[in-house]
Design a protein around this motif. Structure first.
Motif, PDB file in Angstrom:
ATOM      1  N   VAL A 136     -13.985  -4.939  -4.318  1.00 14.36           N
ATOM      2  CA  VAL A 136     -12.823  -4.167  -4.755  1.00 14.36           C
ATOM      3  C   VAL A 136     -13.327  -2.798  -5.200  1.00 14.36           C
ATOM      4  O   VAL A 136     -14.250  -2.702  -6.018  1.00 14.36           O
ATOM      5  N   THR A 159       0.839  -1.204   0.000  1.00 18.50           N
ATOM      6  CA  THR A 159       0.000   0.000   0.000  1.00 18.50           C
ATOM      7  C   THR A 159       0.873   1.253   0.000  1.00 18.50           C
ATOM      8  O   THR A 159       1.199   1.789  -1.051  1.00 18.50           O
ATOM      9  N   ASP A 206      -8.884   3.601  -3.267  1.00 19.45           N
ATOM     10  CA  ASP A 206      -8.653   2.259  -3.789  1.00 19.45           C
ATOM     11  C   ASP A 206      -8.528   1.336  -2.584  1.00 19.45           C
ATOM     12  O   ASP A 206      -7.652   1.545  -1.741  1.00 19.45           O
ATOM     13  N   ARG A 249      -2.163   8.267  -3.140  1.00 19.39           N
ATOM     14  CA  ARG A 249      -2.568   6.870  -2.953  1.00 19.39           C
ATOM     15  C   ARG A 249      -1.831   6.248  -1.770  1.00 19.39           C
ATOM     16  O   ARG A 249      -0.945   6.846  -1.207  1.00 19.39           O
ATOM     17  N   VAL A 294      -7.104   9.073  -3.500  1.00 17.86           N
ATOM     18  CA  VAL A 294      -7.926   8.190  -4.309  1.00 17.86           C
ATOM     19  C   VAL A 294      -8.362   7.009  -3.441  1.00 17.86           C
ATOM     20  O   VAL A 294      -7.553   6.427  -2.737  1.00 17.86           O
ATOM     21  N   VAL A 318     -12.017   0.902  -6.775  1.00 17.41           N
ATOM     22  CA  VAL A 318     -10.942   1.626  -7.447  1.00 17.41           C
ATOM     23  C   VAL A 318     -11.433   3.034  -7.734  1.00 17.41           C
ATOM     24  O   VAL A 318     -12.491   3.213  -8.353  1.00 17.41           O
ATOM     25  N   ALA A 319     -10.695   4.012  -7.254  1.00 18.68           N
ATOM     26  CA  ALA A 319     -11.054   5.425  -7.438  1.00 18.68           C
ATOM     27  C   ALA A 319     -12.466   5.708  -6.938  1.00 18.68           C
ATOM     28  O   ALA A 319     -13.208   6.465  -7.544  1.00 18.68           O
TER      29      ALA A 319
END
Length: 86
Positions: free
Chosen positions: A76, A29, A52, A42, A50, A78-79
């Motif tokens: 999951v 991470t 994620d 991130r 973001v 994402v963004a």
């Protein structure tokens, strides 16, 4: 983490290179974000970054290490968008 085959059989390869679960998660991470010069965007769940992340089927920080390979990603994101659900 254990440097043993996924079957669990046999000795660890380079046992001095084993890490605990928290260190492995950090590496994937924040460590990954840092290596890509993206730690401001991130790598952690922080306001302004973001979103994620994954929701796993078990807490890999607390289960016995030999149970981690059976863990699955239930969700999951994402963004900020859900891209997979089990």
């Amino acid at each position: 983490m254990t440097r043993r085959p996924l079957s669990g059989d046999g000795p660890a390869w380079q046992p001095a290179e084993t890490v605990d679960a928290a260190t492995a998660v950090y590496g994937y991470t924040m460590g990954s974000a840092h290596a890509n010069f993206l730690e401001q965007e991130r790598g952690s769940l922080t306001v302004g970054k973001v979103a994620d992340f994954v929701v796993l089927s078990r807490d890999i920080l607390t289960v016995p290490v030999d149970e981690i390979p059976g863990t699955v990603a239930e969700t999951v994101v994402v963004a900020g968008e859900v891209v997979h659900t089990a």
